[in-house]
Each structure stands twice: as structure tokens, then as C-alpha cells.
Design an enzyme around this catalytic site. Sequence first.
Site, short mmCIF file in Angstrom:
data_model
loop_
_atom_site.label_atom_id
_atom_site.label_comp_id
_atom_site.label_asym_id
_atom_site.label_seq_id
_atom_site.Cartn_x
_atom_site.Cartn_y
_atom_site.Cartn_z
N HIS A 189 0.83 -1.20 0.00
CA HIS A 189 0.00 0.00 0.00
C HIS A 189 0.87 1.26 0.00
O HIS A 189 0.54 2.25 -0.67
CB HIS A 189 -0.92 -0.04 1.23
N GLU A 240 1.98 1.82 -3.47
CA GLU A 240 0.87 2.34 -4.28
C GLU A 240 0.82 3.87 -4.19
O GLU A 240 0.66 4.57 -5.19
CB GLU A 240 -0.45 1.75 -3.78
N HIS A 241 0.98 4.40 -2.99
CA HIS A 241 1.02 5.86 -2.81
C HIS A 241 2.21 6.48 -3.53
O HIS A 241 2.08 7.52 -4.19
CB HIS A 241 1.11 6.19 -1.32
N GLU A 259 -3.64 8.07 7.45
CA GLU A 259 -4.66 7.18 6.90
C GLU A 259 -4.99 6.05 7.88
O GLU A 259 -6.14 5.65 8.03
CB GLU A 259 -4.18 6.61 5.56
#
Length: 416
Positions: free
Chosen positions: A49, A52-53, A129
Site C-alpha cells: 500500500h 501504491e502511494h 490514513e
Amino acid sequence: MSIELKDEQLQNGVRLITEHNPATKSASLGLWAKVGSRDEGDGMWGCSHFIEHLLFKGTETRTAQEISSTIENRGGNLNAFTDRDMTAYHARVMSDDLVLAADVLQDMYHKSTLRDNDIENERQVILEEIKQLEDDPASLIHELYLENLWRGSQLAHSIAGTTETIQGMSQGMIREYYAKHYGGELTVVASGRVDHEKLAQELEKFAEKGLGKPVRNRVKPCHNPGRMFVNRETGQVQLCVATEGLPYGHREMAAQTIVSSYLGLGASSKLFQEVRERRGLVYNIYTHSQALEDAGALGVFAGTRKANLREVTEIVLNELDAVKEGLDPSVLEEVKRKTVGYFILKSESNNQRMHQLGVSTLRSGKPRTVDEAVAKLNAVTCEDVYRIAEQLFDPNKLSVTALGVSAEDSMALEGL
């Protein structure tokens, strides 16, 4: 002209799947990497993840702003998501801009720079997040129930990782993970007004040669029935009653989908009618499944006051037990019509079709057409429902996960 599906292995190793729909003026394009949170390991939870950012932060030839503005200035949008077994980078654009979108996505995928300052800035974003997820009980319960069901396995960990793992991950560890998982096999999926041959020519130019298949150590998780109660101050208790579901490509997945729809798809579903409409015990109650290549989970989710927790849980368990008696043929036909209609209406979105094709390819090995999916749903019989419900709702397979419950409050569930 009709909708046309093509599936081709390009010379550079990229698998290209397109579904041409001449009735639309737009197209959705996705680059799918077969890497997700289950591929990480100790100290690396959340790295898929994280990357991905980072791929949105800049390449050798584009800044972060240029990546987004190149697509958005033409009316399109660019996004990505990470799952437990895959990561996808996707764009929706006018059909004339499809090659441009492919250029941007390929640039991000292969040529991201992962600069020191970008890693550190995005580390803080992801920590925020994680805090946001922890402050959203209705979302957090989806992570907790899988942690309960698949505890002890690679799949039990949150996709976002933890504060400790994100803080502890070095820049070198992140770059090494990127190099390992983004230099191998790549699946590209496009849906909408798509020129397959033109897109294939462009992908041959953009993609690196010699894409191979990285070695993965994926182990099927053991299913663990049991209880997990997380004591946290919340306005509602978030409840999940779950069982071992089927893997994505299982021959009886259509029957499981029908059972799930009957129980918890929409306001007409059995649980919504029994728990909300008749008794007013919840605002929302629904079913949701997680179907991977080798494992699955099916859960009933609800939010309710502590005082109602036992009653809601009891109703859910009773309805799961009742389904094992089967469905009346007329009820089954209604549920099949609802499920098929829901699927077809979703499938009229290019973006949804791109998503459906990508998921079906990565989890079953081949893209699934709308007609194939509908045929399987329509073929489900009363005997299929009876058989799969008996398997799913075996009391020895059930688990209960609740967020916002103290040890004292959880005693209300004893004996159910």
C-alpha cells in the site's frame, strides 16, 4: 457491432485484456500487479500500500502534479487500490486519450523514482490514513474480522499496515520490495471504446522487455472459528458473524453469491427486513464476501447499541440456520433476478468492467465475461443453495468479531 473480448500475451511478456464496447465514448485502463499485503512479511506490513502511494509522487520525466494533470486536464481521473493479493493502477479517460493514459500509467509503474523526501512525506500521509481507519469503526471491522478468521497467516494483517511497521520501514526496504515485485509479470486491462491492436502496439513500446514471474511464497490460510472482542469507546458496537467462504474460482461460488444476496443484499434482503424493518435494531445490516485465489470469507455485518447486541446476534444466527433448510423455488427465482440485475447494472460501467476483468484474471487465471457470470447465477438450483448453506453455516465454522465491546459486555453473547 457487439462487445468483443480479447486476451493476448504480448512479446514483452505483458498480458493484455481488452473488452471493446462501441456504445461508449470513454475507456477505463488498469495496470494490475499480482502483489498485495499477503506478500509482505514481518516488518513489512503495509509496504504494498505504501508503494501504491509512492508511484503517484513522480517519475524520471514527470512530477507528481504532471502525472495527475496530464489525465485530469482532459477530463479523466487517475486512481489506484491495494488488496491482499493485488495492486491496480487505473485511469478513466475519453477513448481518444487511452494511449496517453497507458503512457502515464506505464511511466508510473516502471519509472517511479521513490525519492527520499517523497518516501518520508508519504510515510506521514499513511500514518494519518491508519489513524483515520482506526477512527472509522464501520471500516475497521472489515480488517478485524479477517484478522480473527485468518489469524496466524500472512492474510491476517491490515492492508495499510500498522503505525509501528510504517514507521520502522527503511527507505532501502521499500525500494527493494518495489524492485522485486514491479519488475515481473504485468496484466493490463482496458474496457470501453478500445482499439486492441493500437493499445498493444503502444504497450510493446512502453513496457520493459523480459517480464518474468517473481517467486511468491503464498500459503493458504487456515480458517479459525472463534470470537474476538475489541474494547473501544464507540457509539455503536460493530458486529460481524462470519464463516469460511469459497475461493474466487470455486465451481459453487455462484450459489454462495445467491445465498449472500438473499441474506444481505439491499433493503429487500432477509436480514434487513428482519433486523431493521421489523425490529428497528440497526441502521444497516448486510453481507460481504472476500474471495481470493485460494481462500474465502463470508460475513454478516451490522452496527447496533450494546443493549441490542445479543438480540441482533441471535437473529443473525437463526437466519443463517434457517437458510440451511433451503429456499422456496419462487424465492430463489426472485433472488436470482435481483442478483443478476445488480451485476448487469454495475457491469454497464467501463470502470466496473475493467475491475471485474482484472480481478477475475488475477484470481482465476482468465477474464470472466458478463454472460458467463450471469449464466452461472441463473443456473443455481434449490439443491445448490441447500448444499452450500449447509457447508457455509456449519456452527463449527462460525466466528464472531465485535468492536466496541468490553469483556463484561461480551458475556451477553455466551451460550448463543
